[in-house]
Design a protein around this motif. Sequence first.
Motif, mmCIF file in Angstrom:
data_model
loop_
_atom_site.group_PDB
_atom_site.id
_atom_site.type_symbol
_atom_site.label_atom_id
_atom_site.label_comp_id
_atom_site.label_asym_id
_atom_site.label_seq_id
_atom_site.Cartn_x
_atom_site.Cartn_y
_atom_site.Cartn_z
ATOM 1 N N LEU A 24 1.327 -1.527 0.294
ATOM 2 C CA LEU A 24 -0.148 -0.100 -0.507
ATOM 3 C C LEU A 24 0.594 1.200 -0.299
ATOM 4 O O LEU A 24 0.321 1.877 -0.841
ATOM 5 N N TYR A 28 0.595 3.838 -2.421
ATOM 6 C CA TYR A 28 -0.166 5.256 -2.037
ATOM 7 C C TYR A 28 1.010 6.112 -1.665
ATOM 8 O O TYR A 28 0.663 5.807 -0.365
ATOM 9 N N ILE A 33 -0.818 5.540 6.125
ATOM 10 C CA ILE A 33 -1.009 4.234 6.107
ATOM 11 C C ILE A 33 -0.376 3.381 7.659
ATOM 12 O O ILE A 33 0.426 4.040 8.196
ATOM 13 N N VAL A 334 -4.603 -5.464 -2.386
ATOM 14 C CA VAL A 334 -4.228 -4.292 -2.738
ATOM 15 C C VAL A 334 -4.521 -4.528 -3.777
ATOM 16 O O VAL A 334 -5.604 -2.829 -3.669
#
Length: 347
Positions: A24, A28, A33, A334
């Motif tokens: 992730l 991103y 996160i 994901v």
Amino acid sequence: MSPPNNSIIVIGCGVTGLSVATLLQSEYPSATITIIAAEIPSGQSPSADYASMWAGAHYRPTPGSTSQLKQEFDMGVRTAERMKRIARDHPESGVAFMTGVEYLEDPPAEFSSIKTGDVYAGPEDNFRVLDQTELPNGVKWGCEYRCYCVNVSVYLKWLLGRFISKGGRLIQHRLSSAQQAFDYAEESGLGKVSTVVNCSGRNFDQDRKTKIIRGQTVLVKQQYHKTVTRQNGDGSWAFLIPRPQGGGTIVGGTKEIGDPEERPRPETLNLFPDFVDSVDKFDVLKDNVGRRPWRDGGYRFQTESVGRDKRIVHGYGAGGRGYEMSWAAAERIVALVMESVPANSKL
Ligand SMILES: Cc1cc2nc3c(=O)[nH]c(=O)nc-3n(C[C@H](O)[C@H](O)[C@H](O)COP(=O)(O)OP(=O)(O)OC[C@H]3O[C@@H](n4cnc5c(N)ncnc54)[C@H](O)[C@@H]3O)c2cc1C
């Protein structure tokens, strides 16, 4: 400090949650996160429920004809590709490649069609079916190939260290359900959260398809140089799994479905004559008991909508092969997140 505008929460700091959180972060890069987990890979004694701390862990492919086995075989090969890069570029990660050997006393029918040179553990795995003269007494089929073993506590700490160094957050907290993570995030100042990824292993025991499979092993001081698996005629299994970086060798092990016993039972150590030929030669460091988070039908990869602009992406139920399938599972999880939260969205 103002709360981050819409972060993603990952529940779980086992091999699944850490692999997902790592991917992730690359998809991103400007998002926050956050991992929320009851147990983390610290120095404390983990509970039997924190499966990732009790795994061997080696990579042993399990070819088969059902669609689940085929999918898991592919996930194993896919994960091995990334593990190869990790072992090459980051030996400190606790992942190392070595020879894997299998001896089966009662091989499934489909094994008769496997040939030397087939792709078993992955491309360039030097796969070879052993000649009858190379098999120990009682063994009907055997093979040898290149695979990897993981020193699990070193690897989990390595993954966590990288996650934190890239701006990831870690909160140690026990939740009552995956849904509760939304409220907990707001109360803890994490801001509005619309995506929670559930890598809790057994989904808070709220999924009737999940069961535990108890596993008991022994960690011995002696360091073996290859991983060996033996299937016995009575259906039991015996294995040797070296832990890279001088972590000793795991000798095991049991697979007891639904057995909740947390204490170790007196165990007979399985002997492998070319490693040790008498129990006295083992220097036992630790008895291990862990619970594999098994799920009928395999992993649950699914997005569940839980209200306006709120979703839980489920990724749990790894069973007995959560390391071997970790990166492929993380990619699937994901991909589900990305269906709802495009990578270029303003996270
Ligand atoms: C004896 C043994 C040998 C094994 N050998 C191998 C092997 O050789 N190869 C292999 O690939 N696999 C092996 N496994 C299986 C492997 O350990 C599991 O498949 C894997 O660890 C599952 O990882 P996970 O992250 O999905 O779950 P877990 O490791 O169980 O992690 C779950 C996470 O969720 C958190 N969590 C759970 N409930 C809550 C809650 N209420 N609130 C907040 N957080 C919560 C936990 O604290 C933890 O951080 C073995 C397992 C055992 C027991």
